[in-house]
Each structure stands twice: as structure tokens, then as C-alpha cells.
Scaffold this motif. Structure first.
Motif, PDB file in Angstrom:
ATOM      1  N   HIS A   1       0.829  -1.207   0.000  1.00 61.08           N
ATOM      2  CA  HIS A   1       0.000   0.000   0.000  1.00 61.08           C
ATOM      3  C   HIS A   1       0.869   1.265   0.000  1.00 61.08           C
ATOM      4  O   HIS A   1       0.609   2.211  -0.752  1.00 61.08           O
ATOM      5  N   GLU A   2       1.925   1.284   0.816  1.00 61.01           N
ATOM      6  CA  GLU A   2       2.791   2.462   0.879  1.00 61.01           C
ATOM      7  C   GLU A   2       3.553   2.669  -0.422  1.00 61.01           C
ATOM      8  O   GLU A   2       3.702   3.806  -0.890  1.00 61.01           O
ATOM      9  N   ARG A   3       4.022   1.587  -1.031  1.00 64.65           N
ATOM     10  CA  ARG A   3       4.711   1.720  -2.320  1.00 64.65           C
ATOM     11  C   ARG A   3       3.751   2.204  -3.398  1.00 64.65           C
ATOM     12  O   ARG A   3       4.110   3.031  -4.244  1.00 64.65           O
ATOM     13  N   SER A   4       2.515   1.701  -3.352  1.00 60.39           N
ATOM     14  CA  SER A   4       1.497   2.137  -4.308  1.00 60.39           C
ATOM     15  C   SER A   4       1.199   3.621  -4.139  1.00 60.39           C
ATOM     16  O   SER A   4       1.103   4.365  -5.126  1.00 60.39           O
ATOM     17  N   PHE A   5       1.078   4.061  -2.905  1.00 63.05           N
ATOM     18  CA  PHE A   5       0.785   5.479  -2.643  1.00 63.05           C
ATOM     19  C   PHE A   5       1.900   6.368  -3.189  1.00 63.05           C
ATOM     20  O   PHE A   5       1.643   7.378  -3.854  1.00 63.05           O
ATOM     21  N   ALA A   6       3.151   5.996  -2.933  1.00 59.98           N
ATOM     22  CA  ALA A   6       4.282   6.789  -3.414  1.00 59.98           C
ATOM     23  C   ALA A   6       4.305   6.825  -4.945  1.00 59.98           C
ATOM     24  O   ALA A   6       4.615   7.856  -5.550  1.00 59.98           O
ATOM     25  N   PHE A   7       3.992   5.695  -5.573  1.00 59.58           N
ATOM     26  CA  PHE A   7       3.970   5.637  -7.036  1.00 59.58           C
ATOM     27  C   PHE A   7       2.944   6.623  -7.603  1.00 59.58           C
ATOM     28  O   PHE A   7       3.253   7.393  -8.520  1.00 59.58           O
ATOM     29  N   TRP A   8       1.733   6.610  -7.062  1.00 58.96           N
ATOM     30  CA  TRP A   8       0.682   7.471  -7.612  1.00 58.96           C
ATOM     31  C   TRP A   8       0.929   8.934  -7.274  1.00 58.96           C
ATOM     32  O   TRP A   8       0.610   9.823  -8.085  1.00 58.96           O
ATOM     33  N   ALA A   9       1.531   9.215  -6.126  1.00 54.05           N
ATOM     34  CA  ALA A   9       1.893  10.601  -5.816  1.00 54.05           C
ATOM     35  C   ALA A   9       2.912  11.115  -6.816  1.00 54.05           C
ATOM     36  O   ALA A   9       2.828  12.259  -7.290  1.00 54.05           O
ATOM     37  N   ARG A  10       3.883  10.269  -7.172  1.00 54.85           N
ATOM     38  CA  ARG A  10       4.887  10.657  -8.163  1.00 54.85           C
ATOM     39  C   ARG A  10       4.251  10.894  -9.524  1.00 54.85           C
ATOM     40  O   ARG A  10       4.599  11.840 -10.235  1.00 54.85           O
TER      41      ARG A  10
ATOM     42  N   ASN B   1      -5.974   1.875   0.214  1.00 56.27           N
ATOM     43  CA  ASN B   1      -5.429   0.625  -0.298  1.00 56.27           C
ATOM     44  C   ASN B   1      -4.981   0.852  -1.739  1.00 56.27           C
ATOM     45  O   ASN B   1      -5.276   1.904  -2.325  1.00 56.27           O
ATOM     46  N   PRO B   2      -4.261  -0.086  -2.335  1.00 58.39           N
ATOM     47  CA  PRO B   2      -3.757   0.130  -3.701  1.00 58.39           C
ATOM     48  C   PRO B   2      -4.849   0.447  -4.722  1.00 58.39           C
ATOM     49  O   PRO B   2      -4.630   1.267  -5.624  1.00 58.39           O
ATOM     50  N   ALA B   3      -6.017  -0.170  -4.609  1.00 55.10           N
ATOM     51  CA  ALA B   3      -7.093   0.074  -5.568  1.00 55.10           C
ATOM     52  C   ALA B   3      -7.624   1.501  -5.455  1.00 55.10           C
ATOM     53  O   ALA B   3      -7.801   2.206  -6.457  1.00 55.10           O
TER      54      ALA B   3
END
Length: 313
Positions: A33-42, A143-145
Motif C-alpha cells: 500500500h505504501e509503495r502504491s501510494f508513493a507511485f501514484w503521488a509521483r 489501499n492500492p485500488a
């Protein structure tokens, strides 16, 4: 004059605070979830850098705004929108050289996206014609979704209480730099009282540090606090096609050109960080106070229409 404006942007960028990329680099990345959040913020910093962003964002934004249009038509007895052209004419103008910031009072957690169901069909399936907005990270990015959905839906994750230099404001400034439209609920939280709360300073920073002076448009809404009261046990909207009314009025644009020009001129001749920070704070307060007064005036001028629509003012 030009040199003063260049200098002030240099001085602002030289402050010892992390930029957007550094803030993203500091995000925790231990879980999926944290990696997904960082990806979408980027990705929200530079959405145009990924070819897949545009079609996916178009689907999410178009589907969400169209669903809200159906929701308004089927769930409400009456939908009253006044002076929508004051928004659409500016956002759709192909010659527009300034970004747009809209500000609205905050009646419920469903104000956005419901209010954008009033947009005409020609705008809904064009993400550049639809707002970016700041939304509570703890409620939306869970969550990632949901991270993917809200990122593609142009909702910037915001941490309430993290101040005006948080990642959300940095992303908003990037969107403004690309001449986009950013929507803000400057009260900072849902307020179902009779009087608006004082505005948070983040929107003042957006106005001050935008590369071009943004066009600020106040918008007043009514009707959502009856549909989604704060104290109901199940936090779901409950509109009635027999009684519910949604009202929106768009106000005249606010021009901050003179305030920003004067601020930059004064700041260019200051020598200490303390002087500059004191001036910055005073100008931020003046900007958000002017916004508050403009929206409060719009609310007052809308009272007769609100009553005629069947709502309490």
C-alpha cells in the motif's frame, strides 16, 4: 519589475524545505500500500510523462462526473445552478493563459464529486476541463485500488494538520504551473454550521507561489448537509427525489494581480529571512481573508434563491 519577480521566485525556492520529489522520497515504502501510494503521488506530479495516464484518467473522471450527473437527476427533486457560465467560459477558453482555482464552502464529505455532476457533458470526458482537488488522504487513499482510482480521478492526497508546505500543496502548485484547474475547500473540513470557518492558508500559498497569477472563482453550494448529515450513524448520502434540493451559484472571479505585484516588489528589497517570512504570512492572511469575504458575500447574495429553492439559507 521583471527582475524583482524573478528574484522572489529564486528566494522562495532557496528556503530550506524539501521539494515535492524529496517529500515523495521520504514517504514510507515498507508495504505494498505504501509503495502504491508513493507511485501514484509521483505520477500526479507529472501525469503527462506517462502515455497511459490520459486514457485511464479520462475513463475515471468521465465515469465519475457522469455518474454524479445521474445521481443529481434521479436523487434530487430540484437542482438549481446559477451563473455556471462564469466557470465554464473561463475553464474552456482555449486562449486562457492563467491557471484556475475554485473555492467552495464544505457542507459534506460528498460535496466533491457530487457538485461536478453539474458540468456539461462536453467537459466531463476531458480531464483538462475537470478540476484537480485536494482530498483527505486518510479517507480516500486506503489501499492500492483506491490509491489508483483517486489519483486517476485527479484527487490530491492531503494530510489535515500537516501545514502549507506538505506534498499536497506541492502537487497542486505543479498542476497550476501546467495551467490546470485546482479546486479547494478552504475551510479545511466539513462545516454544517450557519457561518463559514476561517480559511486555511494553503490556498493562499497556492495563489502566491503559482508561476502565473491564478484566476480565483468562488462558488457557493447548499443542500448537501441535508443529504449527508455529519451525525448520522451510517455515513452514506440519502437524497430524496421528493424533497432533496441541490443549489450552486458561481461568483465573479477574484483578481489578485495587484496584491501579488506589491508583495513581490516589497519582498525583493528585504534582506532577512525573518522580514520575508513576516511579509509572506501577512500577505497569505490578506489573500485568504479576501477569499472568505468574497465567498461570504456570494452566500449572502444567494440567500433569496436558496429560500426560493426550498432550503434554509
Amino acid at each position: 519589475m521583471v527582475s524583482a519577480e524573478v528574484n522572489v521566485h529564486q528566494q522562495l525556492s532557496e528556503r530550506k524545505r524539501p521539494d515535492a520529489l524529496q517529500l515523495i522520497a521520504q514517504l514510507p515504502k515498507g508495504s505494498w500500500h505504501e509503495r502504491s501510494f508513493a507511485f501514484w503521488a509521483r505520477r500526479q506530479l507529472e501525469p503527462q510523462s506517462a502515455q497511459w495516464w490520459q486514457p485511464l484518467s479520462t475513463m475515471v473522471v468521465g465515469a465519475a462526473t457522469t455518474a454524479m450527473s445521474v445521481f443529481l437527476k434521479l436523487g434530487f427533486k430540484k437542482v438549481v445552478v446559477e451563473d455556471l457560465h462564469k466557470l465554464t467560459n473561463i475553464v474552456e477558453d482555449p486562449l486562457r493563459s492563467q491557471p484556475v482555482i475554485t473555492i467552495t464552502n464544505h457542507e459534506s464529505t460528498m460535496d466533491d464529486p457530487v457538485m461536478w455532476g453539474i458540468l456539461p457533458l462536453r467537459m466531463r470526458w476531458q480531464p483538462k476541463m475537470v478540476r484537480w482537488t485536494l482530498g483527505a488522504q486518510e479517507l480516500l487513499y486506503r489501499n492500492p485500488a483506491s490509491n489508483a482510482f483517486f489519483a486517476l480521478g485527479q484527487t490530491i492526497p492531503t494530510v489535515r494538520g500537516d501545514g502549507i508546505y506538505q506534498l499536497a500543496v506541492e502537487i497542486a502548485l505543479r498542476r497550476l504551473a501546467d495551467n490546470q484547474w485546482v479546486h479547494v475547500f478552504p475551510e479545511g473540513r466539513v462545516n454544517q454550521g450557519a457561518e463559514m470557518l476561517r480559511f486555511k492558508w494553503g490556498v493562499g500559498r497556492m495563489v502566491m507561489e503559482s508561476e502565473r497569477v491564478p484566476i480565483v472563482i468562488p462558488m457557493f453550494i447548499r443542500g448537501m448537509r441535508e443529504v449527508l448529515p455529519l451525525r448520522q450513524k451510517v455515513p452514506l448520502p440519502r437524497p430524496s427525489p421528493f424533497t432533496s434540493v441541490f443549489y450552486m451559484r458561481v461568483g465573479d472571479p477574484i483578481d489578485f494581480t495587484s496584491e501579488l505585484r506589491e508583495w513581490k516588489q516589497k519582498r525583493a528589497f528585504m534582506s532577512t529571512i525573518e522580514e520575508k517570512e513576516a511579509l509572506d504570512e501577512a500577505v497569505r492572511i490578506a489573500i485568504v481573508d479576501r477569499m472568505w469575504n468574497s465567498l461570504d458575500d456570494l452566500k449572502t447574495r444567494s440567500s433569496e434563491s436558496v429560500i426560493a429553492a426550498g432550503l434554509d439559507p
